[in-house]
Each structure stands twice: as structure tokens, then as C-alpha cells.
Scaffold this motif. Structure first.
Motif, PDB file in Angstrom:
ATOM      1  N   ASP A  68      -7.684  10.415 -16.132  1.00 57.34           N
ATOM      2  CA  ASP A  68      -6.838   9.703 -17.089  1.00 57.34           C
ATOM      3  C   ASP A  68      -5.395  10.199 -16.956  1.00 57.34           C
ATOM      4  O   ASP A  68      -5.086  11.347 -17.292  1.00 57.34           O
ATOM      5  CB  ASP A  68      -7.343   9.928 -18.519  1.00 57.34           C
ATOM      6  N   LYS A  69      -4.546   9.353 -16.461  1.00 61.02           N
ATOM      7  CA  LYS A  69      -3.147   9.730 -16.191  1.00 61.02           C
ATOM      8  C   LYS A  69      -2.186   9.220 -17.264  1.00 61.02           C
ATOM      9  O   LYS A  69      -0.967   9.369 -17.124  1.00 61.02           O
ATOM     10  CB  LYS A  69      -2.715   9.191 -14.824  1.00 61.02           C
ATOM     11  N   GLN A  70      -2.719   8.646 -18.318  1.00 56.05           N
ATOM     12  CA  GLN A  70      -1.850   8.080 -19.365  1.00 56.05           C
ATOM     13  C   GLN A  70      -1.075   9.183 -20.068  1.00 56.05           C
ATOM     14  O   GLN A  70      -1.610  10.263 -20.362  1.00 56.05           O
ATOM     15  CB  GLN A  70      -2.692   7.315 -20.384  1.00 56.05           C
ATOM     16  N   GLU A  71       0.179   8.930 -20.334  1.00 57.83           N
ATOM     17  CA  GLU A  71       1.019   9.876 -21.062  1.00 57.83           C
ATOM     18  C   GLU A  71       0.732   9.782 -22.560  1.00 57.83           C
ATOM     19  O   GLU A  71       0.152   8.807 -23.037  1.00 57.83           O
ATOM     20  CB  GLU A  71       2.500   9.576 -20.794  1.00 57.83           C
ATOM     21  N   GLY A  72       1.162  10.773 -23.303  1.00 57.03           N
ATOM     22  CA  GLY A  72       1.010  10.747 -24.756  1.00 57.03           C
ATOM     23  C   GLY A  72      -0.090  11.661 -25.236  1.00 57.03           C
ATOM     24  O   GLY A  72      -0.644  12.465 -24.475  1.00 57.03           O
ATOM     25  N   LYS A  73      -0.415  11.534 -26.510  1.00 57.66           N
ATOM     26  CA  LYS A  73      -1.418  12.401 -27.136  1.00 57.66           C
ATOM     27  C   LYS A  73      -2.829  11.935 -26.756  1.00 57.66           C
ATOM     28  O   LYS A  73      -3.195  10.793 -27.006  1.00 57.66           O
ATOM     29  CB  LYS A  73      -1.247  12.371 -28.662  1.00 57.66           C
ATOM     30  N   LYS A  74      -3.575  12.856 -26.162  1.00 58.30           N
ATOM     31  CA  LYS A  74      -4.925  12.523 -25.722  1.00 58.30           C
ATOM     32  C   LYS A  74      -5.918  13.529 -26.305  1.00 58.30           C
ATOM     33  O   LYS A  74      -5.593  14.687 -26.531  1.00 58.30           O
ATOM     34  CB  LYS A  74      -5.017  12.517 -24.201  1.00 58.30           C
ATOM     35  N   ALA A  75      -7.157  13.047 -26.517  1.00 60.59           N
ATOM     36  CA  ALA A  75      -8.154  13.906 -27.154  1.00 60.59           C
ATOM     37  C   ALA A  75      -9.547  13.648 -26.607  1.00 60.59           C
ATOM     38  O   ALA A  75      -9.837  12.594 -26.037  1.00 60.59           O
ATOM     39  CB  ALA A  75      -8.151  13.688 -28.666  1.00 60.59           C
ATOM     40  N   ILE A  76     -10.375  14.652 -26.807  1.00 55.83           N
ATOM     41  CA  ILE A  76     -11.814  14.562 -26.575  1.00 55.83           C
ATOM     42  C   ILE A  76     -12.483  14.682 -27.941  1.00 55.83           C
ATOM     43  O   ILE A  76     -12.090  15.525 -28.754  1.00 55.83           O
ATOM     44  CB  ILE A  76     -12.313  15.722 -25.681  1.00 55.83           C
ATOM     45  N   VAL A  77     -13.484  13.846 -28.213  1.00 50.33           N
ATOM     46  CA  VAL A  77     -14.270  13.967 -29.442  1.00 50.33           C
ATOM     47  C   VAL A  77     -15.672  14.439 -29.060  1.00 50.33           C
ATOM     48  O   VAL A  77     -16.329  13.820 -28.221  1.00 50.33           O
ATOM     49  CB  VAL A  77     -14.351  12.627 -30.201  1.00 50.33           C
ATOM     50  N   VAL A  78     -16.102  15.545 -29.651  1.00 43.43           N
ATOM     51  CA  VAL A  78     -17.429  16.083 -29.341  1.00 43.43           C
ATOM     52  C   VAL A  78     -18.238  16.282 -30.618  1.00 43.43           C
ATOM     53  O   VAL A  78     -17.714  16.673 -31.664  1.00 43.43           O
ATOM     54  CB  VAL A  78     -17.351  17.424 -28.578  1.00 43.43           C
ATOM     55  N   ASP A  79     -19.519  16.003 -30.510  1.00 41.83           N
ATOM     56  CA  ASP A  79     -20.474  16.431 -31.518  1.00 41.83           C
ATOM     57  C   ASP A  79     -20.635  17.948 -31.350  1.00 41.83           C
ATOM     58  O   ASP A  79     -20.174  18.522 -30.355  1.00 41.83           O
ATOM     59  CB  ASP A  79     -21.796  15.687 -31.288  1.00 41.83           C
ATOM     60  N   VAL A  80     -21.304  18.595 -32.273  1.00 43.12           N
ATOM     61  CA  VAL A  80     -21.495  20.050 -32.184  1.00 43.12           C
ATOM     62  C   VAL A  80     -22.930  20.406 -31.811  1.00 43.12           C
ATOM     63  O   VAL A  80     -23.198  20.936 -30.730  1.00 43.12           O
ATOM     64  CB  VAL A  80     -21.080  20.739 -33.507  1.00 43.12           C
ATOM     65  N   ASP A  81     -23.879  20.108 -32.686  1.00 44.58           N
ATOM     66  CA  ASP A  81     -25.262  20.544 -32.478  1.00 44.58           C
ATOM     67  C   ASP A  81     -25.921  19.829 -31.305  1.00 44.58           C
ATOM     68  O   ASP A  81     -25.941  18.597 -31.238  1.00 44.58           O
ATOM     69  CB  ASP A  81     -26.065  20.334 -33.760  1.00 44.58           C
ATOM     70  N   GLU A  82     -26.432  20.613 -30.383  1.00 47.80           N
ATOM     71  CA  GLU A  82     -27.104  20.124 -29.170  1.00 47.80           C
ATOM     72  C   GLU A  82     -26.160  19.369 -28.242  1.00 47.80           C
ATOM     73  O   GLU A  82     -26.594  18.679 -27.327  1.00 47.80           O
ATOM     74  CB  GLU A  82     -28.324  19.251 -29.517  1.00 47.80           C
ATOM     75  N   THR A  83     -24.857  19.504 -28.473  1.00 49.18           N
ATOM     76  CA  THR A  83     -23.844  18.964 -27.569  1.00 49.18           C
ATOM     77  C   THR A  83     -23.000  20.090 -27.000  1.00 49.18           C
ATOM     78  O   THR A  83     -22.833  20.198 -25.785  1.00 49.18           O
ATOM     79  CB  THR A  83     -22.955  17.932 -28.276  1.00 49.18           C
ATOM     80  N   ILE A  84     -22.478  20.950 -27.880  1.00 55.79           N
ATOM     81  CA  ILE A  84     -21.739  22.111 -27.376  1.00 55.79           C
ATOM     82  C   ILE A  84     -22.419  23.426 -27.742  1.00 55.79           C
ATOM     83  O   ILE A  84     -22.105  24.463 -27.155  1.00 55.79           O
ATOM     84  CB  ILE A  84     -20.269  22.107 -27.846  1.00 55.79           C
ATOM     85  N   ILE A  85     -23.339  23.400 -28.716  1.00 54.33           N
ATOM     86  CA  ILE A  85     -24.118  24.602 -29.016  1.00 54.33           C
ATOM     87  C   ILE A  85     -25.607  24.262 -29.087  1.00 54.33           C
ATOM     88  O   ILE A  85     -25.989  23.138 -29.395  1.00 54.33           O
ATOM     89  CB  ILE A  85     -23.676  25.301 -30.332  1.00 54.33           C
ATOM     90  N   ASP A  86     -26.418  25.257 -28.777  1.00 55.45           N
ATOM     91  CA  ASP A  86     -27.870  25.131 -28.690  1.00 55.45           C
ATOM     92  C   ASP A  86     -28.516  25.749 -29.924  1.00 55.45           C
ATOM     93  O   ASP A  86     -28.404  26.949 -30.157  1.00 55.45           O
ATOM     94  CB  ASP A  86     -28.337  25.838 -27.409  1.00 55.45           C
ATOM     95  N   ASN A  87     -29.201  24.894 -30.704  1.00 53.46           N
ATOM     96  CA  ASN A  87     -29.890  25.356 -31.911  1.00 53.46           C
ATOM     97  C   ASN A  87     -31.407  25.414 -31.739  1.00 53.46           C
ATOM     98  O   ASN A  87     -32.144  25.491 -32.720  1.00 53.46           O
ATOM     99  CB  ASN A  87     -29.590  24.416 -33.083  1.00 53.46           C
ATOM    100  N   SER A  88     -31.886  25.368 -30.507  1.00 55.81           N
ATOM    101  CA  SER A  88     -33.339  25.298 -30.294  1.00 55.81           C
ATOM    102  C   SER A  88     -34.117  26.463 -30.911  1.00 55.81           C
ATOM    103  O   SER A  88     -35.285  26.277 -31.276  1.00 55.81           O
ATOM    104  CB  SER A  88     -33.654  25.167 -28.802  1.00 55.81           C
ATOM    105  N   PRO A  89     -33.539  27.669 -31.074  1.00 61.54           N
ATOM    106  CA  PRO A  89     -34.300  28.715 -31.759  1.00 61.54           C
ATOM    107  C   PRO A  89     -34.680  28.345 -33.197  1.00 61.54           C
ATOM    108  O   PRO A  89     -35.703  28.822 -33.705  1.00 61.54           O
ATOM    109  CB  PRO A  89     -33.361  29.923 -31.732  1.00 61.54           C
ATOM    110  N   TYR A  90     -33.859  27.505 -33.837  1.00 60.76           N
ATOM    111  CA  TYR A  90     -34.232  27.042 -35.184  1.00 60.76           C
ATOM    112  C   TYR A  90     -35.537  26.272 -35.120  1.00 60.76           C
ATOM    113  O   TYR A  90     -36.474  26.524 -35.888  1.00 60.76           O
ATOM    114  CB  TYR A  90     -33.126  26.160 -35.774  1.00 60.76           C
ATOM    115  N   ASN A  91     -35.626  25.305 -34.199  1.00 57.42           N
ATOM    116  CA  ASN A  91     -36.848  24.526 -34.061  1.00 57.42           C
ATOM    117  C   ASN A  91     -37.998  25.380 -33.556  1.00 57.42           C
ATOM    118  O   ASN A  91     -39.150  25.181 -33.940  1.00 57.42           O
ATOM    119  CB  ASN A  91     -36.610  23.345 -33.121  1.00 57.42           C
ATOM    120  N   GLY A  92     -37.679  26.349 -32.699  1.00 52.80           N
ATOM    121  CA  GLY A  92     -38.705  27.280 -32.250  1.00 52.80           C
ATOM    122  C   GLY A  92     -39.295  28.064 -33.409  1.00 52.80           C
ATOM    123  O   GLY A  92     -40.495  28.377 -33.421  1.00 52.80           O
ATOM    124  N   GLY A  93     -38.461  28.370 -34.392  1.00 51.74           N
ATOM    125  CA  GLY A  93     -38.936  29.106 -35.558  1.00 51.74           C
ATOM    126  C   GLY A  93     -39.898  28.321 -36.435  1.00 51.74           C
ATOM    127  O   GLY A  93     -40.608  28.909 -37.265  1.00 51.74           O
TER     128      GLY A  93
END
Length: 277
Positions: A68-93
Motif C-alpha cells: 500500500d503506497k497511499q500517502e496519509g494516515k494509515k492503520a491496521i485493525v486487529v482483534d485481540v483474543d486468538e488473533t494476536i494473543i493465545d488464550n488456549s490455556p483458559y480452554n485447557g483449564g
């Protein structure tokens, strides 16, 4: 002796009938339902393939960001759980426990701040910021002090400890009302940002078009937007839980179904080869 033998025989029959009755009445429990998640959990926690898919997602995201070569303000939108962090120990519990997800147990896990980063996530999001972009964390972790469910502080501390960038009041968008995310996504564009791409483990992380709760509706929405996957939408693998599971149960008030009903629905929706007897 004959009377004694008759008595013993009668007692044996009573015991046998009682055992049969108990077996017939034994209910399928939440513990049994939790047991069905073991293979998915093992895959997430132990397979090299899961790790590879996570790296693949963030490698692709980096390629897409650089394109993406467009000038100006650019952003990424991310979810948190199971997208950038792993909560599987909760389900394991929950394995071997006769209860499932609850607000109280989720709060305890979140406040423990022991979730780990998804492979590739920290490096990619820091790269976005280093190259002039912003990262907005749009999560359905709740920030509802009035309901004694405010996970903002513990979530921010967990993310900061893992090295994620821009973990601040501007960029953290927790759930304060509806679980629908469109309003929060719109607020990012409302600040003048172009959203280059979105990342999530749930289709509803991407667009209002995916807010449906049936298998058919969700599949149709994917077909309609198929060219966006790998372009503007990047999906992380999550076989443990999510809107896909609710759709298997028929959507609506799926959470009111019993453990046995959920198990039966899981099996009934499988495509099966009929083996010869």
C-alpha cells in the motif's frame, strides 16, 4: 440353602436392574462436552502447523502492508483474543471440569495476564508503527465497570508486557456496549485513517456482512467477499471456539442448549462416508 440362593439371585437381579437404570439415566454433561475440545486444543498448543499458519498470516499481512503506497494516515485493525494473543490455556483449564465458559472464569484468566503472543504478531505490529502506521485493537473484551467486568487495565498490561505497540487509550477499543464491532471500526476511519487491512479469528472481526449467525448465511457472505481474503481480510486459525460454533448450534439463543444437544448438533452437521458393515 434353597431360600438363601433365591435371595442372592433376587439381590443380584436388583443390582443389575439398578445399574442398567443408572446407565440409562446418566446424563451427558458439560464435562463430556469439554472433552470433545481436546484434539483442537492439542493442535493449537502442540502442532508446528498452527505455528506455521500464524507466521504465514503475519508474513502475508506485512506483504500487504508494504504494497500500500497511499500517502496519509494509515492503520491496521486487529482483534485481540486468538488473533494476536493465545488464550488456549483458559480452554485447557476447562478440561475435566463440569462447567464451561463464564464471565467469572474469563475475568480470572484475563486478570492473570498470562496470555502469550501469537507467533509473528509482535514483530508485525511493531513494523507497522515503525513504518508510519497505527494499530487499533478492536476487541470484545469488556470494559464495563458498571457490571463489574472491566478488563481494560489487565489486557493493556498483558499486551505491553509482550511488547505490542500503541497500547493506550486511543488505540485500545474494548467492548462497552454491543458486541458488534462496526461502530468501533467506523471510528477509526472517522479519525481520518485508511484501514489497510483487518486481522481476526472470527469473520465478524472484518465487516458487518459477517454478523449473521447461521452456517448458510456465513458461508454465503464468505463467497460474496472471497476476493478480500488475503487482501484486506486476514484470518487467523481458531478451531476451539467462535461464532462458527454458535452457527453449528443454529445461532439465535444457542447458549441455552444443553451439553448433549450441542454434542449431537456437532455430529449431525458432519459430512460422513458410509462404511460397509
Amino acid at each position: 440353602m434353597k431360600n438363601l440362593s433365591k435371595s442372592l439371585l433376587g439381590l443380584a437381579m436388583v443390582v443389575a436392574l439398578s445399574s442398567t437404570s443408572f446407565a440409562a439415566e446418566k446424563q451427558f454433561t458439560t464435562k463430556d462436552l469439554n472433552e470433545e475440545s481436546v484434539l483442537a486444543l492439542s493442535w493449537v498448543q502442540n502442532s508446528a502447523e498452527f505455528t506455521a499458519l500464524s507466521y504465514q498470516a503475519f508474513n502475508l499481512a506485512k506483504l500487504r502492508w508494504d504494497m500500500d503506497k497511499q500517502e496519509g494516515k494509515k492503520a491496521i485493525v486487529v482483534d485481540v483474543d486468538e488473533t494476536i494473543i493465545d488464550n488456549s490455556p483458559y480452554n485447557g483449564g476447562l478440561i475435566d471440569k463440569d462447567y464451561g465458559y463464564s464471565g467469572d472464569t474469563w475475568k480470572a484468566w484475563s486478570e492473570d495476564k498470562s496470555a502469550t503472543a501469537m507467533p509473528g504478531a509482535v514483530d508485525f505490529l511493531n513494523y507497522v508503527v515503525e513504518t508510519g502506521g497505527d494499530v487499533f485493537y478492536v476487541t470484545n473484551r469488556k470494559s464495563m465497570p458498571e457490571k463489574n467486568m472491566d478488563l481494560k487495565q489487565s489486557t493493556m498490561e498483558n499486551l505491553k508486557a509482550l511488547g505490542f505497540p500503541q497500547v493506550d487509550e486511543k488505540h485500545m477499543m474494548l467492548r462497552t456496549g454491543t458486541s458488534k464491532k462496526q461502530e468501533r471500526r467506523d471510528s477509526v476511519t472517522g479519525m481520518g485513517y485508511k484501514i489497510v487491512l483487518l486481522m481476526g479469528d472470527n469473520l465478524a472481526d472484518f465487516d458487518v456482512a459477517f454478523d449473521g449467525d447461521t452456517m448458510e448465511g456465513r458461508s454465503k457472505a464468505v463467497e460474496t467477499h472471497k476476493m478480500s481474503f488475503g487482501d484486506k481480510f486476514i484470518v487467523l486459525p481458531n478451531p476451539i471456539y467462535g461464532a462458527w460454533e454458535a452457527a453449528v448450534y443454529g445461532g439465535g439463543e444457542w447458549y441455552k442448549k444443553s451439553a448433549q444437544e450441542k454434542s449431537e448438533l456437532r455430529k449431525s452437521t458432519l459430512r460422513k462416508f458410509e462404511f460397509e458393515k
